[in-house]
Write an enzyme that holds these catalytic residues in place. Structure first.
Site, PDB file in Angstrom:
ATOM      1  N   ASP A  15     100.479  -0.444   9.376  1.00 60.20           N
ATOM      2  CA  ASP A  15     100.331  -0.993  10.728  1.00 60.20           C
ATOM      3  C   ASP A  15     101.185  -0.296  11.784  1.00 60.20           C
ATOM      4  O   ASP A  15     101.366  -0.824  12.871  1.00 60.20           O
ATOM      5  CB  ASP A  15     100.656  -2.490  10.720  1.00 60.20           C
ATOM      6  CG  ASP A  15     102.092  -2.786  10.292  1.00 60.20           C
ATOM      7  OD1 ASP A  15     102.720  -1.884   9.692  1.00 60.20           O
ATOM      8  OD2 ASP A  15     102.573  -3.891  10.553  1.00 60.20           O
ATOM      9  N   GLU A  16     101.686   0.893  11.483  1.00 56.51           N
ATOM     10  CA  GLU A  16     102.584   1.550  12.437  1.00 56.51           C
ATOM     11  C   GLU A  16     102.526   3.062  12.251  1.00 56.51           C
ATOM     12  O   GLU A  16     102.435   3.557  11.126  1.00 56.51           O
ATOM     13  CB  GLU A  16     104.012   1.042  12.214  1.00 56.51           C
ATOM     14  CG  GLU A  16     105.001   1.440  13.263  1.00 56.51           C
ATOM     15  CD  GLU A  16     106.339   0.731  13.064  1.00 56.51           C
ATOM     16  OE1 GLU A  16     107.134   0.739  14.004  1.00 56.51           O
ATOM     17  OE2 GLU A  16     106.574   0.182  11.967  1.00 56.51           O
TER      18      GLU A  16
END
Length: 351
Positions: A96-97
């Site tokens: 997610d990053e």
């Protein structure tokens, strides 16, 4: 991404929207660990890596959901496709990053802020999820900026504002500054970047070792690390320093189970398996030991990680010992080598 796992669950299950939910282990029995909490749950103080039992204490109505990692991985893949419309210089940190270098953007937009806006809008339109972005001239500042206006936020810190921004930053926000280091800094009356800036590089290195050199540069806005699309991961792990020393094996095993879940989650996020499991132990007198075990085949299995860590713990001297820190890591990544392949390799070596 904003509360990635929880946001996906709320997207796919309308009955969870607007409610405090936790993606992670159940609080029943010995209890699990929070992987991600929705923003509704965070209002009660629930955070990632917190025990599920603690989450229930903070919010009795919190809803627990078992992770669906395959769904999260597919969403991450589609987000990565959106990134690639703008640049191929992408350094994933987790599902997610990621860092993106848009110096040369593929669509010729010419503005990092506009690119960030378009990426966030595409994620919202195509996946019905929100993302927050930080835009700046270095990885460190962009990372901090991305957390400043969550959820669904965009923060720009221009070159002329970087050094001023670093001076106002609390020391616990600096990369590599954990709880113990932050406490040490505050005892030295170092509370912000401006305080760190008063010390020379030699002084910072004397007090904090090699990271002191990094602190000296970063507080002045100097971060020359490039975005690395093919960064090699050497190990994946997690550790925890406890508020009170552990004195019983039951306490130690319970903590190892929580740490193992965090490690398993990080392996899954990065699609990694390893052969070597290492246990780190720090006693109350700060003496530190490590124990490792290597397998013939690659693994990321949670039960194997848990069981191996507990066995390694048993191999140490626990009599009258108090433990202040435990950690688990996996290393020695790569493709599993079949028995036939190993035999072929051995035969080739003979000739």
């Amino acid at each position: 991404m904003d509360a990635f796992y929880a946001s996906i669950e709320q997207r796919d299950h309308p009955e969870y929207r607007g409610k405090p939910i936790v993606v992670g282990g159940s609080p029943q029995g010995r209890g699990g660990v929070v992987a991600t909490a929705s923003y509704e749950a965070r209002k009660f103080g629930i955070r990632s890596a917190m025990s599920s039992k603690k989450a229930v204490q903070l919010c009795k109505d919190v809803i627990f959901i078992r992770p669906r990692f395959e769904v999260y991985k597919e969403a991450s893949r589609r987000i990565r496709e959106i990134f690639h419309r703008h640049t191929d210089l992408i350094e994933p940190l987790s599902l997610d990053e990621a860092f993106l270098d848009v110096t040369e953007d593929k669509q010729g937009i010419g503005s990092a802020i506009e690119i960030a806006k378009q990426i966030r809008q595409a994620i919202k339109d195509e996946l019905q999820l929100t993302a927050s972005a930080g835009v700046s001239v270095s990885k460190f500042v962009a990372k901090i900026a991305s957390d400043m206006n969550k959820p669904d936020g965009l923060t720009f810190i221009g070159p002329s504002k970087v050094e001023q921004f670093m001076e106002t930053l609390p020391v616990e926000k600096f990369f590599g500054v954990g709880k113990v280091t932050a406490e040490k800094m505050k005892k030295m009356n170092l509370h912000t970047g401006a305080d760190l800036k008063k010390l020379t590089e030699a002084e910072l290195t004397r007090h904090f070792g090699k990271p002191g050199k990094f602190y000296y540069k970063i507080v002045r806005g100097i971060d020359e690390r490039a975005v690395q699309p093919h960064r090699e991961t050497k190990s994946v792990g997690a550790e925890d320093t406890f508020s009170f020393d552990l004195t019983t094996q039951e306490e130690m095993n319970a903590e190892l189970e929580k740490i193992a879940l965090t490690v398993h989650d990080r392996l899954y996020r990065n699609n990694l398996k390893g052969r070597t499991i290492t246990l780190k132990i720090k006693y109350h007198d700060f003496k530190q030991v490590t124990r490792s075990h290597s397998f013939e085949q690659l693994t990321s299995d949670l039960e194997i990680i848990e069981a191996t860590a507990k066995q390694l713990l048993m191999s140490t001297d626990l009599d009258n010992k108090k433990i202040r820190l435990l950690g688990i890591s996996l290393s020695n990544f790569g493709d599993a080598v079949s028995k036939q392949k190993r035999e072929e390799t051995d035969q080739l070596k003979l000739f």
